[in-house]
Design a protein around this motif. Structure first.
Motif, mmCIF file in Angstrom:
data_model
loop_
_atom_site.group_PDB
_atom_site.id
_atom_site.type_symbol
_atom_site.label_atom_id
_atom_site.label_comp_id
_atom_site.label_asym_id
_atom_site.label_seq_id
_atom_site.Cartn_x
_atom_site.Cartn_y
_atom_site.Cartn_z
ATOM 1 N N ALA A 174 129.399 -35.957 43.503
ATOM 2 C CA ALA A 174 128.684 -34.925 42.740
ATOM 3 C C ALA A 174 129.670 -33.825 42.388
ATOM 4 O O ALA A 174 130.516 -33.453 43.201
ATOM 5 C CB ALA A 174 127.535 -34.352 43.562
ATOM 6 N N ASP A 178 127.417 -28.688 41.458
ATOM 7 C CA ASP A 178 126.057 -29.170 41.699
ATOM 8 C C ASP A 178 125.667 -29.165 43.176
ATOM 9 O O ASP A 178 124.503 -29.372 43.509
ATOM 10 C CB ASP A 178 125.901 -30.601 41.171
ATOM 11 C CG ASP A 178 126.028 -30.675 39.659
ATOM 12 O OD1 ASP A 178 125.774 -29.655 39.001
ATOM 13 O OD2 ASP A 178 126.395 -31.749 39.148
ATOM 14 N N THR A 179 126.640 -28.959 44.062
ATOM 15 C CA THR A 179 126.352 -29.156 45.482
ATOM 16 C C THR A 179 125.418 -28.090 46.055
ATOM 17 O O THR A 179 124.635 -28.379 46.966
ATOM 18 C CB THR A 179 127.655 -29.198 46.306
ATOM 19 O OG1 THR A 179 128.454 -28.047 46.011
ATOM 20 C CG2 THR A 179 128.443 -30.456 46.000
ATOM 21 N N LEU A 182 122.018 -29.247 45.439
ATOM 22 C CA LEU A 182 121.739 -30.383 46.320
ATOM 23 C C LEU A 182 121.425 -29.913 47.738
ATOM 24 O O LEU A 182 120.576 -30.497 48.426
ATOM 25 C CB LEU A 182 122.936 -31.337 46.334
ATOM 26 C CG LEU A 182 123.227 -32.078 45.026
ATOM 27 C CD1 LEU A 182 124.536 -32.855 45.138
ATOM 28 C CD2 LEU A 182 122.083 -33.021 44.663
ATOM 29 N N SER A 187 119.078 -32.714 49.431
ATOM 30 C CA SER A 187 119.421 -34.059 48.958
ATOM 31 C C SER A 187 120.663 -34.608 49.645
ATOM 32 O O SER A 187 120.903 -35.816 49.628
ATOM 33 C CB SER A 187 119.645 -34.038 47.447
ATOM 34 O OG SER A 187 118.472 -33.640 46.765
#
Length: 331
Positions: A174, A178-179, A182, A187
């Protein structure tokens, strides 16, 4: 909370150059032209400072035209070097050595940054030590990245392996930007990431630091960024030495003037992206990396060994990749 994190991440995405930019011009370098490649982020600070302070211009002289090209990741950097859109510049050692095994026309000629990567856990994961990663999902920037290799080394030290190699730790590719989302969505259980994303995860997504930069993988010897050059560029007499004179001068400037360097980097990145990095993020990132020209050849070979074991390259033979005579000659 999610909206706040998402806004921060989107802004950081723009600031840190996940989207690539490039200089004008064709793919053939003229004898009086040098094409320098780099990523618009903090681990490429030596290149940024050398540009901002005019060190490249000074070292090459008035007769040499300097073109720059920014890219989003190491794969794009190496592709650009293969098509002669980049002659020399800074890149992670993973993409360079992976490319070298298949196309040995490129060299690692200096170090640039050590460290700058951390292992951060989601606060909901209840992970307190490495062995707790069994059965968990950990984000990495991209398959084959330096952080991927570092995580594999860390797992191996406690007898764990990724699922792709018969183990039970899932590596989830990723983009670093975006982490945080998440983490908020739960996620992923953690992330192996470079700065300033570790800082973002800790301060915007309630992440918990499991391994700081001086503990993760090779610690302070973990090579994040190096100077790479094509063989064709190295044949152009005097240019490699001139480049590294500027590079060494930039490294020294950063070491002796951290505050001014950070301000110049913020200014440079704003000029590229139109956005301004937080001073606090930049300071935090600089506290977790070391700007250097040194290269630990043993670490680079171990990276190749791990990449081969992961199946990213067919063999680990990188003899000839590292050529430090140019940086040693640069005064």
């Amino acid at each position: 909370m999610f909206k706040k994190v998402f806004s921060t991440v989107v802004a950081s995405l723009l600031l840190m150059g996940i989207a690539s930019g490039c200089a004008t011009g064709g793919t053939e370098s003229a004898d009086n032209e040098v094409r320098i490649g780099y990523f618009p982020n903090l681990t490429h600070s030596a290149t940024i400072i050398a540009l901002e302070k005019g060190y490249f211009k000074e070292a090459f002289g008035a007769d040499v035209k300097i073109q720059t090209k920014t890219v989003a990741n190491g794969g794009l950097f190496m592709e650009a070097m293969a098509t002669k859109a980049i002659d020399v510049g800074t890149v992670g050692p993973g993409p360079l050595l992976n490319f070298y095994v298949k196309h040995p026309g490129y060299r690692l000629i200096s170090g640039a940054v050590n460290g700058g990567a951390v292992l951060v856990m989601n606060s909901s994961s209840n992970i307190t030590e490495l062995k707790d990663l069994k059965g968990k999902k950990i984000a990495i920037p991209v398959i084959g990245s330096t952080q991927d290799v570092m995580l594999r080394k860390a797992l191996n030290e406690v007898g764990l392996k990724p699922t792709t190699n018969g183990g039970d730790v899932e590596l989830y590719a990723a983009a670093p930007a975006d982490t945080a989302a998440l983490f908020v969505q739960k996620s992923v259980d953690g992330a192996a990431t470079q700065e300033p994303w570790g800082y973002v995860l800790e301060n915007q997504a309630e992440g918990k630091l499991l391994l700081d930069w001086d503990q993760f993988a090779w610690g302070k010897e973990s090579t994040n960024t190096v100077v790479a050059a094509s063989d064709e560029f190295l044949k152009r007499e005097g240019l490699a030495t001139a480049y590294l004179q500027a590079h060494k001068k930039a490294v020294k400037f950063i070491q002796e003037n951290p505050e001014e360097s950070q301000d110049l980097i913020i200014k440079h990145l704003k000029g590229l992206t139109g956005k301004e990095l937080s001073k606090k993020e930049v300071q935090a990132a600089f506290s977790r990396l070391e700007v250097t020209t040194a290269v630990n050849e043993k670490v680079i070979q171990e990276m190749a060994d791990i990449s081969q074991e992961a199946g990213y390259i067919s063999n680990n033979k990188i003899d000839g990749l590292i050529d430090l005579k140019y940086v040693e000659a640069a005064k």
